[in-house]
Design an enzyme around this catalytic site. Sequence first.
Site, mmCIF file in Angstrom:
data_model
loop_
_atom_site.group_PDB
_atom_site.id
_atom_site.type_symbol
_atom_site.label_atom_id
_atom_site.label_comp_id
_atom_site.label_asym_id
_atom_site.label_seq_id
_atom_site.Cartn_x
_atom_site.Cartn_y
_atom_site.Cartn_z
ATOM 1 N N ALA A 65 0.862 -1.176 0.000
ATOM 2 C CA ALA A 65 0.000 0.000 0.000
ATOM 3 C C ALA A 65 0.903 1.231 0.000
ATOM 4 O O ALA A 65 2.064 1.165 0.434
ATOM 5 C CB ALA A 65 -0.878 -0.021 1.241
ATOM 6 N N GLY A 109 0.535 -4.862 0.848
ATOM 7 C CA GLY A 109 -0.661 -4.907 0.004
ATOM 8 C C GLY A 109 -0.410 -5.586 -1.336
ATOM 9 O O GLY A 109 -1.348 -6.117 -1.951
ATOM 10 N N GLU A 112 -0.785 -9.148 -0.628
ATOM 11 C CA GLU A 112 -2.218 -9.358 -0.342
ATOM 12 C C GLU A 112 -3.045 -9.327 -1.626
ATOM 13 O O GLU A 112 -3.978 -10.114 -1.792
ATOM 14 C CB GLU A 112 -2.689 -8.285 0.646
ATOM 15 C CG GLU A 112 -2.033 -8.463 2.005
ATOM 16 C CD GLU A 112 -2.227 -7.264 2.927
ATOM 17 O OE1 GLU A 112 -1.783 -6.149 2.566
ATOM 18 O OE2 GLU A 112 -2.833 -7.430 3.987
ATOM 19 N N GLU A 132 4.741 -5.004 7.124
ATOM 20 C CA GLU A 132 4.030 -3.925 7.821
ATOM 21 C C GLU A 132 4.531 -3.730 9.249
ATOM 22 O O GLU A 132 4.473 -2.634 9.793
ATOM 23 C CB GLU A 132 2.523 -4.213 7.839
ATOM 24 C CG GLU A 132 1.820 -4.046 6.510
ATOM 25 C CD GLU A 132 1.806 -5.295 5.636
ATOM 26 O OE1 GLU A 132 2.609 -6.228 5.889
ATOM 27 O OE2 GLU A 132 0.988 -5.340 4.702
HETATM 28 N N1 CAA Z 1 4.622 3.184 -0.689
HETATM 29 C C1 CAA Z 1 5.048 4.329 -1.252
HETATM 30 N N2 CAA Z 1 6.199 4.422 -1.946
HETATM 31 C C2 CAA Z 1 6.949 3.307 -2.067
HETATM 32 C C3 CAA Z 1 6.563 2.078 -1.521
HETATM 33 C C4 CAA Z 1 5.343 2.035 -0.791
HETATM 34 N N3 CAA Z 1 4.865 0.893 -0.263
HETATM 35 N N4 CAA Z 1 7.525 1.159 -1.785
HETATM 36 C C5 CAA Z 1 8.471 1.780 -2.502
HETATM 37 N N5 CAA Z 1 8.129 3.090 -2.692
HETATM 38 C C6 CAA Z 1 8.874 4.123 -3.400
HETATM 39 C C7 CAA Z 1 10.083 4.572 -2.597
HETATM 40 O O1 CAA Z 1 9.718 5.544 -1.633
HETATM 41 C C8 CAA Z 1 10.958 5.135 -3.687
HETATM 42 O O2 CAA Z 1 10.497 6.427 -4.032
HETATM 43 P P1 CAA Z 1 11.542 7.661 -4.239
HETATM 44 O O3 CAA Z 1 12.402 7.200 -5.395
HETATM 45 O O4 CAA Z 1 10.648 8.795 -4.558
HETATM 46 O O5 CAA Z 1 12.288 7.770 -2.971
HETATM 47 C C9 CAA Z 1 10.677 4.221 -4.858
HETATM 48 O O6 CAA Z 1 9.441 3.578 -4.582
HETATM 49 C C10 CAA Z 1 11.729 3.141 -5.029
HETATM 50 O O7 CAA Z 1 11.857 2.476 -3.786
HETATM 51 P P2 CAA Z 1 13.269 2.248 -3.064
HETATM 52 O O8 CAA Z 1 14.220 3.368 -3.384
HETATM 53 O O9 CAA Z 1 12.992 2.007 -1.607
HETATM 54 O O10 CAA Z 1 13.745 0.920 -3.792
HETATM 55 P P3 CAA Z 1 14.694 -0.211 -3.227
HETATM 56 O O11 CAA Z 1 14.995 -1.088 -4.388
HETATM 57 O O12 CAA Z 1 15.851 0.375 -2.484
HETATM 58 O O13 CAA Z 1 13.815 -1.015 -2.143
HETATM 59 C C11 CAA Z 1 11.823 -2.095 -1.349
HETATM 60 C C12 CAA Z 1 12.698 -1.724 -2.552
HETATM 61 C C13 CAA Z 1 12.550 -3.103 -0.440
HETATM 62 C C14 CAA Z 1 10.542 -2.741 -1.895
HETATM 63 C C15 CAA Z 1 11.488 -0.827 -0.526
HETATM 64 O O14 CAA Z 1 10.989 0.156 -1.403
HETATM 65 C C16 CAA Z 1 10.452 -1.039 0.550
HETATM 66 O O15 CAA Z 1 10.758 -1.562 1.597
HETATM 67 N N6 CAA Z 1 9.204 -0.585 0.307
HETATM 68 C C17 CAA Z 1 8.130 -0.625 1.285
HETATM 69 C C18 CAA Z 1 7.595 -2.038 1.484
HETATM 70 C C19 CAA Z 1 6.507 -2.041 2.530
HETATM 71 O O16 CAA Z 1 6.724 -1.698 3.684
HETATM 72 N N7 CAA Z 1 5.273 -2.426 2.149
HETATM 73 C C20 CAA Z 1 4.123 -2.467 3.040
HETATM 74 C C21 CAA Z 1 3.301 -1.200 2.901
HETATM 75 S S1 CAA Z 1 2.010 -1.054 4.100
HETATM 76 C C22 CAA Z 1 0.763 -2.053 3.530
HETATM 77 O O17 CAA Z 1 0.851 -2.624 2.463
HETATM 78 C C23 CAA Z 1 -0.463 -2.133 4.389
HETATM 79 C C24 CAA Z 1 -1.477 -3.144 3.975
HETATM 80 O O18 CAA Z 1 -1.448 -4.278 4.365
HETATM 81 C C25 CAA Z 1 -2.618 -2.776 3.129
#
Ligand code: CAA
Length: 258
Positions: A65, A109, A112, A132
């Site tokens: 998400a 998400g 999911e 999360e």
């Molecule tokens: N939401 C918003 N932006 C996101 C995102 C997310 N879930 N995941 C990645 N992005 C964005 C990053 O902020 C980044 O943007 P900028 O270039 O503007 O900074 C861009 O995508 C590229 O990401 P990274 O630079 O972080 O890429 P990476 O290769 O170094 O890492 C990754 C990849 C491990 C997937 C890392 O991006 C990450 O950990 N993302 C978040 C994963 C996460 O926590 N997901 C759960 C979300 S909460 C949820 O989903 C709730 C639910 O159950 C409904």
Amino acid sequence: MAFETITVDTSDDITVITLNRPDALNALNQQLLQELCQALEEADGSDQTRCIIVTGSEKAFAAGADITEMADKSYVDMVGQAYFQAQSERITAIRKPVIAAVAGYALGGGCELAMMCDFIIAADTAKFGQPEINLGVIPGMGGTQRLAHAVGKAKAMDMNLTGRFMDAEEALASGLVSRVVPAKKLMDEARGAAAKIAAKSLLASMAVKDTVNRSFEVSLAEGLNYERRTFYGLFATQDQKEGMAAFQEKREAQFRDK
Ligand code: CAA
């Protein structure tokens, strides 16, 4: 309507919906979820589509998400807007078969969403996770529930409590995905599976989807009863007559969804 966060391509009888927010690794913001629901519903209602594939990019199916969109929300905002509830219900209400073709990250998400599809075909680059916990929350679209159904308590607890990722091989061994293929072959494999499904009676494939999903909701006795009733009901269709006649006549069945 023109979509901005997804692309939709229907060829033959297969609709491919591709998540397309490359700058955010296909993070599921409200616009994307709204567009995805609309595209799924259009495909579900279309006379042409017989199977749907949801996919992302080489790097990410979806990295979760959209954290930016959620970061400043309060409890009252989330409850008041019933965040993710309507979209989850719309996605799981789709009656035609939906395959998730996953390469790269399927996190939060994203994992999911893949689990809301009927089955997952993974590239060898796929990484699944419910991270999360690292954000101080828990999954909100089925990551504690569907993951536990898919891989059992031990791995679901491990993934949700540690936030670690599962690679494609582990996901296959755990029952989260049905097949793993080299990344370059992902869409060929998904299209091949979709074409096989599309060649069946849609009445029967929708009944499979409905009855298998039912098994996660009701007791075994109720599920068996539901299956039996549905099975009997298919004897009211011309496709049952055609399928069994084709077997006896040693030819391919020509199903007409009637
Ligand atoms: N939401 C918003 N932006 C996101 C995102 C997310 N879930 N995941 C990645 N992005 C964005 C990053 O902020 C980044 O943007 P900028 O270039 O503007 O900074 C861009 O995508 C590229 O990401 P990274 O630079 O972080 O890429 P990476 O290769 O170094 O890492 C990754 C990849 C491990 C997937 C890392 O991006 C990450 O950990 N993302 C978040 C994963 C996460 O926590 N997901 C759960 C979300 S909460 C949820 O989903 C709730 C639910 O159950 C409904």
